[in-house]
Design an enzyme around this catalytic site. Structure first.
Site, PDB file in Angstrom:
ATOM      1  N   THR A   1       0.833  -1.208   0.000  1.00 24.54           N
ATOM      2  CA  THR A   1       0.000   0.000   0.000  1.00 24.54           C
ATOM      3  C   THR A   1       0.865   1.254   0.000  1.00 24.54           C
ATOM      4  O   THR A   1       0.445   2.309  -0.483  1.00 24.54           O
ATOM      5  CB  THR A   1      -0.953  -0.009   1.207  1.00 24.54           C
TER       6      THR A   1
ATOM      7  N   TYR B   1       3.832 -12.286   5.464  1.00 26.88           N
ATOM      8  CA  TYR B   1       2.716 -11.713   4.704  1.00 26.88           C
ATOM      9  C   TYR B   1       2.394 -12.624   3.531  1.00 26.88           C
ATOM     10  O   TYR B   1       3.195 -12.764   2.612  1.00 26.88           O
ATOM     11  CB  TYR B   1       3.125 -10.311   4.241  1.00 26.88           C
TER      12      TYR B   1
ATOM     13  N   LYS C   1       0.229 -11.845   8.369  1.00 29.21           N
ATOM     14  CA  LYS C   1      -0.837 -11.102   7.702  1.00 29.21           C
ATOM     15  C   LYS C   1      -1.346 -12.010   6.593  1.00 29.21           C
ATOM     16  O   LYS C   1      -0.638 -12.277   5.624  1.00 29.21           O
ATOM     17  CB  LYS C   1      -0.309  -9.784   7.129  1.00 29.21           C
TER      18      LYS C   1
ATOM     19  N   VAL D   1      -4.689  -5.856   9.247  1.00 29.47           N
ATOM     20  CA  VAL D   1      -3.736  -4.906   8.673  1.00 29.47           C
ATOM     21  C   VAL D   1      -4.483  -4.274   7.512  1.00 29.47           C
ATOM     22  O   VAL D   1      -4.720  -4.908   6.487  1.00 29.47           O
ATOM     23  CB  VAL D   1      -2.435  -5.583   8.211  1.00 29.47           C
TER      24      VAL D   1
END
Length: 288
Positions: free
Chosen positions: A47, A135, A164, A206
């Site tokens: 992001t 992740y 995540k 998250v």
């Protein structure tokens, strides 16, 4: 027990009109997020447009975030890549800047097998004293960290303390939770699965949407833990169109536009990402 809170924000990277990192806007955004429900920050994640940030820019972002946050919430540095040695180097530099933890994305493009994934994460984790969040995002990395690999990492590598999970699979998330210690933190990587993940024993989210709906998401999470499932469900239902709208175009283009529409200008995006069309922008504005 290590904790990053229930609501972690994968923060966007603000740019100026020339496409350089705008640190003043970064400061404003960090303060805004802390005031609006965020319990921790992931800096230079996807992001944050990590694929188009240089290593030097990432280190500067880590340094700046640590300075601005000043110990109020944890700062998690995105130091993962598909290059194990490069990730180790960036992790050591992030640790030197004072971050509280690191996040390691699944190594994209190389497509290692599960043993390769295990050795990749284990080797990076052993190079640092920091807590590690792995992740799993097969939609972007083209590789799935299978539950057995996450479980093995959680049980065999002491400083791998969280994951995540953006696989979109409640079954995968449930399997991980059921086979790891109670203090292993399992976060949703999809805003729309926040409440379902909490319901099977997950830790939190998250988030991308917390940039514009942080307080509402925090209310949903708090309602769930207070046992008010009906209120939590109603907030989830109300937020779901926003969650979908923020991913109607490649992330983080919509959320950066949404912040601008809310009066918090964080600049544009770097190529190969491009701005929303007028039609997309109008649709997002209506949704907000």
């Amino acid at each position: 027990m290590i904790t990053f809170g229930r609501l972690s924000t994968a923060i966007v990277t603000p740019f100026d009109s020339k496409g350089n990192i705008d640190f003043n806007k970064t400061t404003q955004l960090i303060e805004y997020l802390i005031q609006n429900g965020t319990d921790s920050l992931v800096v230079a994640g996807t992001t944050g447009e990590s694929p188009t940030l240089t290593a030097e820019e990432k280190i500067a972002l880590f340094r700046h975030a640590v300075k601005v946050v000043a110990g109020r919430i944890p700062v998690i540095a995105g130091t993962g890549s598909n290059n194990t040695r490069a990730s180790i180097e960036l992790t050591k530099k992030a640790e030197a800047e004072g971050v509280d933890a690191i996040m390691l994305v699944a190594p994209y493009y190389n497509k290692p097998n599960q043993e390769g994934l295990f050795q990749h994460f284990k080797t990076i984790a052993e190079s640092t004293n920091l807590p590690v969040m792995i992740y799993n995002i097969p939609g972007r990395s083209s590789i799935l960290i299978e539950p057995r690999t996450t479980i093995r990492l959680a049980n065999e590598v002491p400083n791998i303390v969280a994951t995540k999970e953006a696989s979109g699979s409640i079954d995968i998330i449930t399997e991980i939770i059921a086979n790891t210690a109670d203090d292993f933190l399992v976060y949703s990587g999809d805003d729309g699965l926040t409440l379902p993940v909490l319901s099977v024993g997950g830790t939190g989210i998250v988030s991308v949407a917390s940039h514009v709906a942080g307080n509402e998401m925090k209310k949903m999470i708090n309602a769930f833990y207070a046992g008010d499932i009906q209120t939590a469900a109603k907030i989830h239902q109300a937020l779901l169109p926003l969650f979908r709208g923020l991913f109607a175009a490649p992330n983080p283009v919509p959320v950066k536009t949404a912040l601008q529409l809310k009066g918090l200008d964080v600049g544009g995006v770097r190529l190969p990402l491009i701005p929303l069309t007028e039609e997309e922008r109008t649709a997002l504005s209506t949704l907000l």
